[in-house]
Enzyme design. Structure first.
Site, short mmCIF file in Angstrom:
data_model
loop_
_atom_site.label_atom_id
_atom_site.label_comp_id
_atom_site.label_asym_id
_atom_site.label_seq_id
_atom_site.Cartn_x
_atom_site.Cartn_y
_atom_site.Cartn_z
N THR A 195 0.81 -1.22 0.00
CA THR A 195 0.00 0.00 0.00
C THR A 195 0.85 1.28 0.00
OG1 THR A 195 -0.17 -0.10 2.41
CG2 THR A 195 -1.98 -1.08 1.15
N HIS A 210 15.73 11.22 -10.52
CA HIS A 210 16.89 11.73 -9.80
C HIS A 210 17.97 12.11 -10.81
CE1 HIS A 210 15.00 10.62 -6.20
NE2 HIS A 210 15.75 9.65 -5.78
N CYS A 261 17.98 4.42 -4.89
CA CYS A 261 17.55 4.98 -6.17
C CYS A 261 18.58 5.93 -6.79
CB CYS A 261 16.21 5.69 -6.01
SG CYS A 261 16.09 6.76 -4.58
#
Lengths: 351, 351, 351, 351
Positions: free
Chosen positions: C14, C244, C151
């Site tokens: 979620t 990014h 990331c």
């Protein structure tokens, strides 16, 4: 299928709406772009050279190598022309194409007020195409001009049409929160909109107070007649890339609860001819039940950017209904709307 | 002058509205902050330690070393209390202070609907302070509670007051574009508002449809009576740090041109007692003539953030007038408003 | 093909990374989501009820009605698990799944520093999967844990790998401009980032200074050995939704011109096994020639968000090269990266 | 005092830097603006008519009614001229003023590379004013030209100066995150920066790699000599209104701990003559200890926008130090810097 596709041109193809035409026509099943035009400054260049491409989707390969042509009916002879011209240029150039036999589906506002030129939104007023016969006869054109409405008028009018059919319509108060891409490029300066709202868009309120009345009117013999309802509009520019939001307060012809209105919006299908085309929105209207939707960033691409998204359907303390409408301004409200119009013209045998 | 300043406390001083109270009270000529409170989590710390300061203006040095006290009438005994408490806590704690003899100038909504509690905006309804006598008698309080309105109600009501006095008022349609600071801290998630608008603020529309009617009403014996005019409100959150913008369509009691309305707004002074106080806005209302003003980033600090800025006064196609109102939500619409209220109370002898 | 798809679970489905897993696995040719888990607070609800969906792409219909299960190896028995758990929870729960026989492809940082756990980026270090044998033997697991990097490390490491293979690598200075979605939801408060930059991301610089050295290292018998080059990182948060950007200054092992470096980056293919999988980036690296690219809004979805986009390859006045790298942080740098890893594991026979 | 103020002109006063000059000179104790110039398009208008004012601070009343003059040394005869001219115009016009006897404090880059023209930042290199003698002699001018540096060079150089004095300086890696106002008006299009970063600013990196070396150099007889240290710069544009942030990695001449460096920065005072002037920053450098500061929105107005704010002073894994520097680009880095330079010239007897 490819060999049978209709050759089309995009006028003013290097601007922001022009780019959206090129992107949306990439892989179109019925139309094949064979000509791209721009101002004289770009002539002699390829589209790849002349165009400062601004969309996240890459420039289609076929477009990159097309030569940029001058924007004239002599240089460009195709049955269908998509126009992203500015209003002042459109005023003189679009009639030349229509006279030469092209049908011009245009995003420009130049001819929207002409009584024999439709402001076409297929799921609202497909029948208005009928006026093209008057237009051709009176003006001596073999082709014709079909406009799509101002980007803010579009979604608003789709939802008002559904309500008007079911309940009648007396008056509307509308306040828009409009995206930056609606101002073209370079358009709004970043210093003007960062941490800010601009409560004014030049010429916009006049358009949005008038166009829905024409679209919701009827073909009256030799001209399109305006629908009779009141409409008051205030327009704002906000820091959103794409997606115009409109807050509406509405007095209906006869009382209806919010639930009844939501059901009518949800069930709305549009005229039969507007359905099943390559660009037909699916659904026509999406009604969201969450209290905080629609939102531009989350909902603007609903139905590939062609669906009108409605939310917060609720009673108004003064009139009957309040609701919020979202519509993608450069897809539904500009290039995508013009392409959808052209598809309807194919279906109805004009092309 | 310093030796005579009234000692005051700020309740919930570490939150975003609390910080604004501390910043605006820095160097106040009449009030001296002697107590700052916060939730128990912060007790035993200095304000400098407990507070994650969010304002560009530096934290005042005197505040840095003040101990953070628990928020209770036992711990904090001063004649004047500024409350930045959330509504649910305010419900129980503010009466304790009033009972103990403090006057509470509060930004909380908890008591705004009580018929014996004023929603005070000095330049609108200074006379409503009169109801404090009823409040004290009925509730057996030596102090009392004075609220300021919701941040969106504030500027809107100042401008409506000027128009109502001159022309009467029948109905209002209002659509707000509200700043992020109105949601407190951390408030709105950045992912929810970047490149976006949220067309919903929980509980806000109900407040803004009700509070102006109370503020524009009259003292009717034992209670404040609501003014009789219609009001419909839609509220939106936009990517602006400070400054709530409201687009208004207005039906007046008697017809007036846009020029007449602008003149009335420009000339509005407010009740005599509201003038000349340390926080009195100067001017009360600034009417801008440029087509694209007011704008939050450029105009929110007009009159040190206390002035109501109005622009685009023009005819409405359905009613009488359209205009745009801007008001700084954390200064005029929150802490600054409460401080101005307290100054009025000093002038009228309550403190 | 559907009947043969491997059943998979998404842990912490979620949250923002969990949602991206669900969205990217929609219609996956090899994997079928059969279980979604969340914290106990959501148990007993369907995913549609429990999840505050944040992506512009609609929630897949099949996901809407799936029951939300507790996050435990007892409740969820599938051969492959995608984990979007926070690091602290991952620490205890992921080994339970590995012990029970599941392979866990995780976005969590919890095990990245373990010498027998790979930080896998298929086009960089597909061979590191080999260490899984050691992991299983030492820990007595039938399954195993495979992490994807932070990331910010991801795109940077892909481009450094290409350069290292061709020229060797001595040292790197990196400054990142990172998107908001990297902080999860609600993550960064809007008041903290509007008209602002935050020059700090907790714990991030340590990860980005270490992970590339592990990924660019080799399997050394019982453990993964770090590559030997220097790396200095500064990380910033900026007002960008996704994508990014990293500015790099690089000293190579042997001199190379900017043109040579660009050619090497452009030609880079990655190990053979990393190619031709459903999530393989195409191209692996896109080198843009425009002076002002890559840009997050325009380039983050290159190669469906899996491609590393490089631009501004030019000489550095102190070292050898300067360049800019862009990578989609929630696709390439999180959920998409984990899915790509699992695809490699299928190809190499682990699943 | 007013009767003794030095009459000054602002060249190109209607642009964004010009407006900042006008705003900062409002109420200046030593300087009185007696002339404002703009391009011919505006001649015959008052400043209030010609100027599209963009600052939140209102236009000073005295400025509103001043006539806009042409930008020529014939039309404007004052001892001191502040120039906000673009570089190409500055190239020809500024020498005319210098020849006619005016001292020109300019924000333009046109003369920064001339060996007899100082790039002046009083707290860095007040002694460079000495070179004016050479400039006057060689060029036969009665006045002279004094430039301030590029807005990104400014804060960076102030902090490097403090470190160089204490520890020496060998090399610097700098990555900037620059504000929109640095690009002038209209400058960056909103569609280019919303939800985006632009990793490129034309011509900027060359300036920022060169100017600090001149400012940190010495007067060497007939010319200013460059300091010898390496410097590599990457510049980015981000969605911030004002305030340039620079991330620095630094190799010092001799080792120093982060704590020692912070102490040196904090204690830095600048040359004696640079202190105590109306625009002297107080403090010269503010070192913040919080891990996530400086931030543009919160810290740019430190010391009325004249202070250099430094944070995150910490070890660099490759060199010696890493830190972040913030400086207000239109105040410290442009108009405010020029005014400070002029104040120094008054103190040293040039005016």
């Amino acid at each position: 299928m490819t060999q049978k596709r209709i050759p089309v041109a995009v006028l003013a193809a290097t601007g922001s709406v022009g780019q959206r035409f090129v992107q949306l026509l990439d892989g179109h099943p019925w139309f094949e772009v064979t000509a791209l035009t721009a101002s004289e400054r770009s002539s002699g260049q390829t589209y790849g050279e002349a165009c400062h491409w601004l969309l996240p989707e890459p420039m289609p390969e076929w477009a990159r190598s097309l030569p940029v042509l001058p924007t004239s009916a002599d240089a460009v002879q195709v049955p269908l022309v998509f126009s992203a011209l500015p209003a002042d240029t459109a005023k003189t150039i679009e009639p030349e194409f229509a006279k030469a036999g092209s049908f011009v589906c245009t995003n420009a506002s130049a001819f929207r007020r002409e009584p024999d030129v439709p402001i076409l939104v297929p799921e609202v007023n497909a029948a208005h195409l009928e006026i093209l016969k008057v237009q051709q006869r009176k003006r001596g054109w073999k082709g014709g001009i079909v406009t799509n409405p101002n980007c803010t008028s579009t979604g608003m009018t789709v939802s008002l049409k559904a309500l008007m059919d079911a309940f009648g319509l007396e008056s509307v108060f509308a306040v828009s929160l409009q995206a930056l891409s609606g101002a073209g490029y370079p358009g709004v300066a970043s210093m003007d909109i960062l941490d800010n709202v601009i409560p004014y868009i030049g010429g916009e309120e006049e358009k949005v107070e008038w166009e829905p009345r024409k679209m919701l009117g009827v073909v009256g013999g030799e001209q399109l007649e305006l629908a009779k309802f009141g409409i008051s509009v205030h327009t704002n520019r906000v820091a959103v890339s794409d997606g115009h939001l409109v807050c509406l307060s509405i007095r209906l012809g006869k009382r209806a609860s919010a639930a009844e209105a939501a059901a009518v919006l949800r069930a709305y299908q549009g005229p039969a001819d507007s359905r099943g085309l390559p660009s037909s929105p699916s659904p026509v209207i999406l009604v969201r039940d969450e209290p905080n939707r629609p939102q531009p960033r989350l909902d603007r691409l609903t139905g590939k950017g062609m669906t009108t998204v409605v939310g917060r359907v609720r009673p108004d303390s003064q009139l009957d209904l309040k609701m919020v409408v979202l519509s993608h301004n450069t897809i539904r409200g500009a290039a995508g709307g013009s392409i959808y119009n052209a598809e309807l013209m194919v279906k109805e045998g004009w092309l």
